[in-house]
Enzyme design. Structure first.
Site: not given
Ligand code: F6P
Length: 325
Positions: A14, A25, A75, A106, A129, A131, A133, A175, A255
């Site tokens: 994402g 950079a 992805r 991740d 990211t 998140d 996380d 997520r 988004h």
């Molecule tokens: O990983 C980042 C994130 O924004 C999550 O919080 C969310 O669940 C996910 O991406 C949604 O991604 P997409 O809509 O691109 O599948």
């Protein structure tokens, strides 16, 4: 003395605000050290399909303030296969690329670990990211911008909620992680915050909604997308069952949280880590993510960075409780 001559940079997973600042950079640092720098389009997918191109100082001009990623992201299913990774390696070999900077989360680092295991290619990761996380960095690139986007939106929701004496259930991204919900929840004075890491205590939530009614015209519940209740609409239904007289609305921010111009924090973080990543490759490091821990650049092996254990700070949840009354 570094043996690295040709490096490539890509973004994966994402997107996140500040990815462009990180790309800039990496490219400018590579050029500063007289390296040849390549960009890879669409993350691992571009690597598999040979979408590689030379980058110069001009190709990253005027991007530090832009959201998204100029390299695009994806992805990739093919990179998960042995054949896909073989093709990716051949494309790197063709150009003599001897170092990679992978910007992502991740999934990106899991792929990078596999690639190193099979082909021993030096890769340094940057945490990109919204998140937050990942272990090994206090904040990920994009997180600060995302939570500021959330608070701007929820402040607006609060205005209308207050005018109508309404209860709003607002769903934010995350997520697998409640860190966007938690920090933005504190910032907007949310009455409740529901996150994936903690089982929802409906009783406590209902009690709080009931109790806070005395002091507040509006109430806002922040729900992380991945919370174990099943999302904002499910939470709203449960509230409606218990308090049918509440004037209740649901808002899914979606988004918009991933876009927009990065904050100063994200631009500086991305710039510092981009420089660190290239210098790390030149020092012979690999298989690690560059992050900031207590304000200092630190490197964490990919395997550890993706295990974001103990990320939820109970104290932040306690602050929501104390301040919501
Ligand atoms: O990983 C980042 C994130 O924004 C999550 O919080 C969310 O669940 C996910 O991406 C949604 O991604 P997409 O809509 O691109 O599948």
């Amino acid at each position: 003395m570094s043996t690295i001559k040709n490096i490539a940079v890509f973004t994966s997973g994402g997107d996140a605000p500040g990815m462009n600042a990180a790309i800039r950079a990496v490219v400018r640092t590579g050029l500063y050290y007289n390296l040849n720098v390549f960009g890879i389009g669409r993350g691992y997918d571009g690597l598999v399909h040979d979408d590689l191109f030379a980058m110069d100082a001009k190709s990253v001009a005027n991007i530090i303030q832009r959201g998204g990623t100029i390299l695009k992201t994806a992805r990739s299913e093919e990179f998960r296969t042995v054949e896909g990774r073989r093709r990716a390696f051949e494309n790197l070999q063709k150009r003599g690329i001897d170092g990679l900077v992978a910007i992502g989360g991740d999934g990106t680092f899991t792929g990078a670990s596999k690639f190193i295991e099979e082909y021993n290619i030096p890769i340094i990761g940057l945490p990109g990211t919204i998140d937050n996380d990942l272990a090994g960095t206090d904040f990920t690139i994009g997180y600060d911008t995302a939570i500021n986007t959330v608070i701007e939106a929820v402040d607006k929701i609060r205005d209308t909620a207050e005018s109508h004496d309404r209860v709003f259930v607002v769903e934010v991204m995350g997520r697998d992680s409640g860190l966007i919900a938690l920090r933005s929840g504190i910032s907007v004075g949310a009455e409740c915050v529901l996150i994936p890491e903690i089982k929802v205590d409906y009783q406590a939530m209902m009690d709080r909604l009931d109790r806070t009614r005395k002091n507040k015209a509006s109430r806002v519940i922040i729900v992380a997308e991945g919370d174990d209740a099943g999302g904002a609409f499910v939470v709203a239904e449960r509230i409606k069952e218990r308090f049918p007289h509440y004037d209740l609305r649901v808002s899914i921010l979606g988004h918009i949280q991933r876009g927009g111009s990065p904050t100063c924090m994200d631009r500086v973080l991305a710039s510092r880590l981009g420089v660190a990543a290239v210098e790390a490759l030149m020092e012979g490091r690999k298989g690690e993510m560059a992050g900031l821990i207590h304000g200092q650049v630190a490197f964490t092996p990919f395997e550890k960075a993706i295990k974001h254990i103990g990320a939820v700070n109970d104290n932040l949840l306690r602050i929501v409780d104390i301040l919501s009354s």
